[in-house]
Design an enzyme around this catalytic site. Structure first.
Site, PDB file in Angstrom:
ATOM      1  N   CYS A  71       2.146  -2.139  15.512  1.00  0.00           N
ATOM      2  CA  CYS A  71       2.039  -1.859  14.079  1.00  0.00           C
ATOM      3  C   CYS A  71       1.357  -3.007  13.329  1.00  0.00           C
ATOM      4  CB  CYS A  71       3.422  -1.611  13.487  1.00  0.00           C
ATOM      5  SG  CYS A  71       3.387  -1.281  11.718  1.00  0.00           S
ATOM      6  N   CYS A  95       6.820  -6.875   6.764  1.00  0.00           N
ATOM      7  CA  CYS A  95       7.953  -6.275   7.473  1.00  0.00           C
ATOM      8  C   CYS A  95       8.636  -7.334   8.314  1.00  0.00           C
ATOM      9  CB  CYS A  95       7.466  -5.140   8.377  1.00  0.00           C
ATOM     10  SG  CYS A  95       8.818  -4.163   9.091  1.00  0.00           S
ATOM     11  N   GLU A 148       0.836  -1.191   0.000  1.00  0.00           N
ATOM     12  CA  GLU A 148       0.000   0.000   0.000  1.00  0.00           C
ATOM     13  C   GLU A 148       0.874   1.245   0.000  1.00  0.00           C
ATOM     14  OE1 GLU A 148      -3.889  -1.856   2.234  1.00  0.00           O
ATOM     15  OE2 GLU A 148      -2.357  -0.960   3.482  1.00  0.00           O
ATOM     16  N   CYS A 191       3.561   8.604   0.830  1.00  0.00           N
ATOM     17  CA  CYS A 191       4.082   7.683   1.831  1.00  0.00           C
ATOM     18  C   CYS A 191       4.205   6.326   1.145  1.00  0.00           C
ATOM     19  CB  CYS A 191       3.118   7.631   3.016  1.00  0.00           C
ATOM     20  SG  CYS A 191       3.562   6.413   4.245  1.00  0.00           S
ATOM     21  N   CYS A 229       7.369  -4.627  15.670  1.00  0.00           N
ATOM     22  CA  CYS A 229       6.791  -3.602  16.543  1.00  0.00           C
ATOM     23  C   CYS A 229       5.380  -4.029  16.931  1.00  0.00           C
ATOM     24  CB  CYS A 229       6.755  -2.253  15.832  1.00  0.00           C
ATOM     25  SG  CYS A 229       8.362  -1.711  15.253  1.00  0.00           S
ATOM     26  N   CYS A 276      -0.479   5.889   9.701  1.00  0.00           N
ATOM     27  CA  CYS A 276       0.739   5.185  10.138  1.00  0.00           C
ATOM     28  C   CYS A 276       0.393   3.909  10.867  1.00  0.00           C
ATOM     29  CB  CYS A 276       1.533   6.017  11.135  1.00  0.00           C
ATOM     30  SG  CYS A 276       2.353   7.422  10.475  1.00  0.00           S
TER      31      CYS A 276
END
Ligand code: SAH
Length: 346
Positions: free
Chosen positions: A121, A114, A94, A107, A118, A339
């Site tokens: 997230c 990933c 995205e 962005c 975290c 975010c």
């Protein structure tokens, strides 16, 4: 069986020139094709109208152009646009267009999923599937530039690597993409308008400094106390704050470029005076500023945005210590474009 065709955009300009020479053609033909691929974002060889039919057929026989495809575009009621971007192997990342009155910021994602963990997230839950290629990063930027021209009547002005993935875990490809973005043979954007955001990989921060990069650096800090940071960002057990600090000092000594710390304040996690005092200390090691980001809930409520009074305490303490601080409101929340919310929900 037919040999697998190569991705032509994996070739440098030099390699393209050499290829044409090896075919008994002129090196200059390589420049022409390179311009089609990068400056003009051609999606097919057929559209390369200044090449002969024979040359186009020869390219077709040897190469493919792997372009991204914007599968789905969602618009938020605050103007934010989220693109679901389909890659040639059907994976999806995205990217987000964030408009303000004077700017358009892209962005972009650097990995599918990933590799970091975290806890707050949404992307971390996808795990890392693969790194994006330079052209896949570049194409996200081009797509958003086009959308900015179409919907806001202006070109893209800024880029942040704050989409999916950890850019410093895909450093070479990110760097190649930025080279294209800043090159006059690409989008000719100034590196000063590009920010790479990292969760903080010390070795790679030093490497960036050694490489003399000219874009800006943001670090997702979230806590300046090891014990707490390790709890919310477990890789901090390996990449400790002491190592991070040393790398950031090195970065500043080499680049003279101020660092931005991204920081979310969570209720009961990092919302005490002790937390902000540790942040103030951390900010002394290298010239820096702090961006307090609003938390975008991703699930059950283990993490909750801190109270306004906790945010005020952060702002007041930082300001009293001469540290620039901004409080950033989230954009695009209603379409899961904020975010930490990028997780291919569709
Ligand atoms: N891996 C890079 C870039 C992607 S994350 C990095 O860590 O910097 C972009 C920013 O969003 C980071 O500062 C990250 O800490 C923050 N973020 C992640 N999840 C979030 C959430 N749920 N709410 C608000 N910010 C979040």
């Amino acid at each position: 069986m037919e040999a697998k065709k190569k991705d032509i955009r994996a070739l440098t300009k030099e390699q393209l020139r050499d290829f044409f020479v090896s075919q008994g053609d002129k090196a200059f033909r390589g420049n022409q094709v390179y311009e089609w691929l990068w400056q003009k974002s051609a999606h097919s060889f057929e559209g390369m109208t200044n090449l002969s039919k024979a040359t186009r057929d020869m390219l077709e026989a040897n190469f493919v152009i792997n372009h991204i495809k914007v599968d789905q575009m969602q618009r938020s009621n605050d103007g934010t646009i989220k693109n679901a971007v389909r890659l040639h192997d059907n994976l999806v990342v995205e990217s987000v267009l964030i408009p303000t009155s004077s700017r358009t910021t892209a962005c972009v994602s650097s990995q599918v999923g990933c590799s970091l963990d975290c806890r707050f997230c949404a992307t971390a839950r996808l795990k890392r599937m693969r790194n994006l290629n330079p052209d896949e990063i570049y194409d996200q930027v081009v797509a958003i530039d086009n959308e900015s021209r179409l919907y806001f009547d202006r070109p893209l002005s800024n880029i942040v690597f704050m989409g999916m993935g950890e850019p410093l875990m895909n450093y070479n490809n990110v760097l190649k993409a930025i080279d294209k973005i800043t090159s006059t043979e690409g989008l000719a954007m100034s590196p000063k308008r590009i920010t790479v955001s990292t969760s903080g990989v010390p070795k790679m921060i030093k490497k960036m400094a050694d490489d003399g990069v000219r874009f800006k650096l943001a670090v997702s800090l979230h806590s300046a106390i090891d014990e707490i940071r390790t709890r919310i960002m477990p890789f901090n057990a390996t990449f400790t704050l002491a190592d991070l600090r040393e790398a950031l000092e090195y970065w500043y000594a080499k680049t003279r470029s101020r660092i931005t710390y991204e920081y979310v304040v969570w209720r009961g996690i990092n919302d005490t005076q002790k937390d902000v005092d540790a942040l103030v200390d951390f900010c002394r090691f290298a010239p820096s500023k702090v961006n307090l980001i609003e938390y975008n809930p991703i699930d059950d409520g283990e993490f909750q945005q801190a109270s306004n009074s906790a945010i005020d305490m952060y702002v007041n303490t930082l300001e009293r210590n001469g540290i620039t601080v901004t409080v950033r409101r989230s954009r695009g929340k209603d379409i899961d474009a904020a975010c930490g919310q990028l997780a291919n929900k569709q």
